[in-house]
Structure formats: C-alpha cells, structure tokens
Design a protein around this motif. Structure first.
Motif, short mmCIF file in Angstrom:
data_model
loop_
_atom_site.label_atom_id
_atom_site.label_comp_id
_atom_site.label_asym_id
_atom_site.label_seq_id
_atom_site.Cartn_x
_atom_site.Cartn_y
_atom_site.Cartn_z
N GLN A 165 8.98 3.75 4.06
CA GLN A 165 9.73 4.57 3.21
C GLN A 165 10.59 5.42 3.87
O GLN A 165 11.87 5.56 3.72
CB GLN A 165 8.89 5.42 2.45
CG GLN A 165 9.32 6.42 1.53
CD GLN A 165 10.22 5.64 0.31
OE1 GLN A 165 9.45 4.90 -0.40
NE2 GLN A 165 11.24 5.80 0.17
N LYS A 203 -3.05 10.18 2.21
CA LYS A 203 -2.27 10.76 1.04
C LYS A 203 -1.31 11.74 2.04
O LYS A 203 -0.31 11.95 1.71
CB LYS A 203 -2.72 11.37 -0.03
CG LYS A 203 -3.47 12.65 0.27
CD LYS A 203 -4.16 13.51 -1.06
CE LYS A 203 -5.10 14.53 -0.93
NZ LYS A 203 -5.21 15.15 0.38
N CYS A 236 4.76 6.96 4.68
CA CYS A 236 4.98 5.56 4.91
C CYS A 236 6.11 5.42 5.93
O CYS A 236 7.26 5.84 5.43
CB CYS A 236 5.21 4.80 3.40
SG CYS A 236 5.82 3.24 3.66
N GLY A 239 0.75 -1.20 0.13
CA GLY A 239 0.06 0.06 0.06
C GLY A 239 0.78 1.27 0.22
O GLY A 239 0.20 2.17 0.16
N SER A 240 2.07 1.12 -0.16
CA SER A 240 3.15 2.39 -0.02
C SER A 240 3.33 2.91 -1.43
O SER A 240 3.79 2.06 -2.39
CB SER A 240 4.27 1.73 0.39
OG SER A 240 5.24 3.09 0.43
N THR A 241 2.76 4.03 -1.79
CA THR A 241 2.66 4.81 -3.02
C THR A 241 3.48 6.04 -2.77
O THR A 241 3.06 6.97 -1.97
CB THR A 241 1.29 4.86 -3.54
OG1 THR A 241 0.69 3.79 -3.48
CG2 THR A 241 1.50 5.24 -5.07
N ASN A 242 4.48 6.31 -3.52
CA ASN A 242 5.34 7.75 -3.70
C ASN A 242 5.59 8.21 -1.99
O ASN A 242 5.44 9.37 -1.79
CB ASN A 242 4.44 8.78 -4.28
CG ASN A 242 4.16 8.33 -5.71
OD1 ASN A 242 5.24 7.83 -6.37
ND2 ASN A 242 3.06 8.66 -6.29
N LYS A 273 3.83 7.51 0.56
CA LYS A 273 2.71 7.93 1.52
C LYS A 273 2.01 6.30 1.73
O LYS A 273 2.18 5.37 0.76
CB LYS A 273 1.72 8.80 0.72
CG LYS A 273 2.29 10.09 0.38
CD LYS A 273 2.52 10.77 1.81
CE LYS A 273 3.10 12.00 1.61
NZ LYS A 273 3.69 12.92 2.82
N CYS A 274 1.11 6.35 2.72
CA CYS A 274 0.43 5.36 3.26
C CYS A 274 -0.99 5.25 2.45
O CYS A 274 -1.63 6.39 2.07
CB CYS A 274 0.38 5.21 4.64
SG CYS A 274 -0.50 3.92 5.41
N GLU A 275 -1.38 4.09 2.19
CA GLU A 275 -2.63 3.97 1.50
C GLU A 275 -3.75 4.39 2.27
O GLU A 275 -4.79 4.74 1.76
CB GLU A 275 -2.81 2.37 1.03
CG GLU A 275 -3.04 1.52 2.19
CD GLU A 275 -3.07 -0.09 1.68
OE1 GLU A 275 -3.60 -0.07 0.68
OE2 GLU A 275 -2.83 -0.89 2.39
#
Lengths: 120, 222
Positions: free
Chosen positions: B180, B173, B177, B163-166, B168-170
């Motif tokens: 990260q 926004k 994360c 769920g980690s994107t760029n 950030k946590c899912e």
C-alpha cells in the motif's frame, strides 16, 4: 521562613531536573546513599518544556534497576513543586526522611561498612 | 543503523555470576544511537552489577570501557594490553562486535549485553523500526523507495496480497501494508507505470539463503 528540614541529606543543585540521568541516581547508591529524591518543577511548567518529564522517566528506570539489584526502588522518588513552595519542599524532605528511616540502611552501605570493618 | 535492545539485567547477572573480573565494553556506533550499548549504558550496567554483587557481600572487579567501534581491528586492539586483567567481557555491541571481539581474543569469554534486532531507522523518540534486511540485491528503485523485503511480512515482490486491508497488513493492525505504501508513493511520484511491470523472480542467493555473505574489494585491498 526558617522551616525545619532533616539535616541528613545533601542538596545537589542542577539547572533543570532534565539534567539528572539514571547513572547519577545509581552512583549515589553505589557510594552508599540510603535514599535519593529528585525535586522538579510542576509538570507543564518546565522552562525547557520537558525536562521534568525526562527526569520522571529516568527515575522510573533507576527504580527498576535498583529493584533488580537488591537495593530497592522504593528508595528513590520524584516530587514536583514550584519554586515558591518552600513549606512543601520541607514536607517532602520530611516524608522522604521518614520513608528511608522506615526502610533502614541500604544494603550497599551495610556491605561497605562491613568491608571497612574487616579491613581495619 | 543496527538496532539493538538491552538485555534484562537479571539475564546478564546470571551470565557473569561465576566471573570475578569483568569488563563492560561499549560501542560508540549504532548501539549508542539506539541507546542500548553506548557509554551511558555501559556506566549504568556496570554500576548496577557492582551494586548487585556488593549487596550480596561479594567482591568483584567490574570495569567500564567504550570503544569507537567493535567491528574493526584497530579499535578492538586498544584493549589488548588490558585483556589479562579480566576473566570475561560483557560486550554491549551488536552481534557483529561481540563475535569480532571473540575471534580476536580467543581465550576470553565474551558475553552479549544486548539483543541485536534489525537494520532500522529512528522513527521517533524511543521508536526504532526495521527498514532493511540486507538481502544483497536492492530493488528500491522499482518500489518507490519502500522495501517489500523488509516491510512486507510475506516479502511479496508483486503485491499487495489479499491480506491487505485499509492499508494495514493482516498480521497486525499496527503494521502498514508495504505494498500500500509502495502504491501510494508511486502515485505521488507519478510512476504508476512501474507498478504495472511484473517483477522477475528475485535472486535470493545474495540473501542469507546463499550462506554467510562477504564483500571482497580488490580495488581497496592493500
């Protein structure tokens, strides 16, 4: 200039509106004031950079509290002007005076008067 | 420090409605720093309550006091001599202080004036964020000083998850994360070899799962 201003308010001088805290406003009302206004320097012109911004935030909070306890947040207002604007100060004082007269006496003052009458 | 948030005044008004002599009791520690229950907040709350009841034509005694701490016997003892003057105490301390005072003064109703939120840091003016969940067995040495227990929504021990994107946590926004952050920090420390080590299963018995916790230290007991 000899400007006319209402004679029914007391001026409390502070070094900067940043000194004004929520409790100062609340205490004024607790003691029976019908209204209070805070006059700070123009935004961006504060000698201490953010004193008047701090004051604005605190006035907003005092308003919320006064609304919740049945006194009415409308009785408090913050104004900004520069020290050279005497006529504007007079205008704000008149404006506030009219506003408070329109709102009538504060419920705290009425309660205090009633208590004193009963005691007498 | 312990982070707390002021309770809405209307909630406190409702709680104290039926008491006539009330003490608003502040705490000089964490709740002072996070501007929720220190001397200033005690003054404001007491003044607001007095005005509220005055406006209704009701007479109540509402006094103010702020103790050095409410989680220590010696400071809580300071109010013992005056306790009979009151019907209830509104404590602006964290949940620890409220409970400790309640234990000490058995017949005195104790009402919380704040909501205790978390263990956190003062990240910015007016911004407090969680940093620790007091899990009882710290793993920060292995995770670059960033805690996956308090800062990862899933408390993942070998992350990040899918769920980690760029960064950030899912869940939002606005939430970093944690893994990260851990990877970024391990890289900065040149300790990426730590990341390769698979974390063993964490012993959660030291967390709340093991029931209420206590620390007993014979070396400091008298």
């Amino acid at each position: 200039m000899r400007l006319k201003i209402p004679a029914n308010f007391r001026i409390i001088r502070v070094p900067c509106t940043g000194k004004v805290d929520i409790i100062h406003i609340l205490r004024a009302f607790e003691k029976g004031a019908d209204g209070a206004f805070v006059v700070g320097c123009m935004e961006g012109d504060c000698h201490y950079n953010e004193g008047n911004f701090r004051a604005r935030k605190r006035i907003e909070q005092a308003k919320l509290i006064l609304d919740k306890v049945g006194v009415g947040g409308d009785r408090v207002k913050m104004f900004n002007l520069s020290s050279g604007e005497g006529p504007l100060f007079a205008q704000y004082a008149i404006e506030m005076d009219n506003k408070i007269k329109e709102l009538g006496p504060s419920p705290i003052r009425l309660a205090k008067q009633k208590k004193n009458k009963n005691a007498a | 420090m312990i982070i707390a948030k002021k309770k809405p005044i209307e909630e406190i008004i409702g709680e104290v409605e039926n008491f006539d002599r009330i003490l608003i009791l502040g705490c000089n520690e964490c709740v002072t720093v996070c501007e929720a229950g220190g001397k200033k907040e005690v003054e404001i709350l007491a003044s607001a309550l007095r005005m509220n009841f005055m406006a209704q034509g009701r007479e109540k005694t509402i006094d103010e006091r702020t103790l050095e701490r409410q989680c220590d016997h010696e400071y809580l003892e300071e109010i013992r001599a005056d306790i009979d003057k009151y019907d209830a105490i509104v404590s602006l301390a964290c949940g620890v202080g409220v409970q400790f005072a309640a234990e000490k003064y058995l017949t005195m109703p104790l009402l919380p004036g704040v909501n205790t939120v978390c263990l956190g840091a003062n990240e910015d003016r007016g911004l407090w964020t969680e940093r620790c969940q007091a899990c009882g067995s710290c793993i920060l040495a292995r995770t670059g000083g960033i805690c996956p227990v308090s800062r990862c929504a899933k408390r993942v021990m070998n992350g990040p998850c899918g769920g980690s994107t760029n960064g950030k946590c899912e869940i939002s926004k606005d939430v970093d994360c944690a893994w990260q952050l851990i990877v970024d920090r391990l890289k900065a420390l040149d300790k990426m070899e730590d990341y390769e080590k698979v974390a063993p299963i964490k012993d959660w018995s030291t967390d709340r799962a093991g029931g209420p916790r206590k620390v007993t230290r014979e070396d400091v007991k008298i």
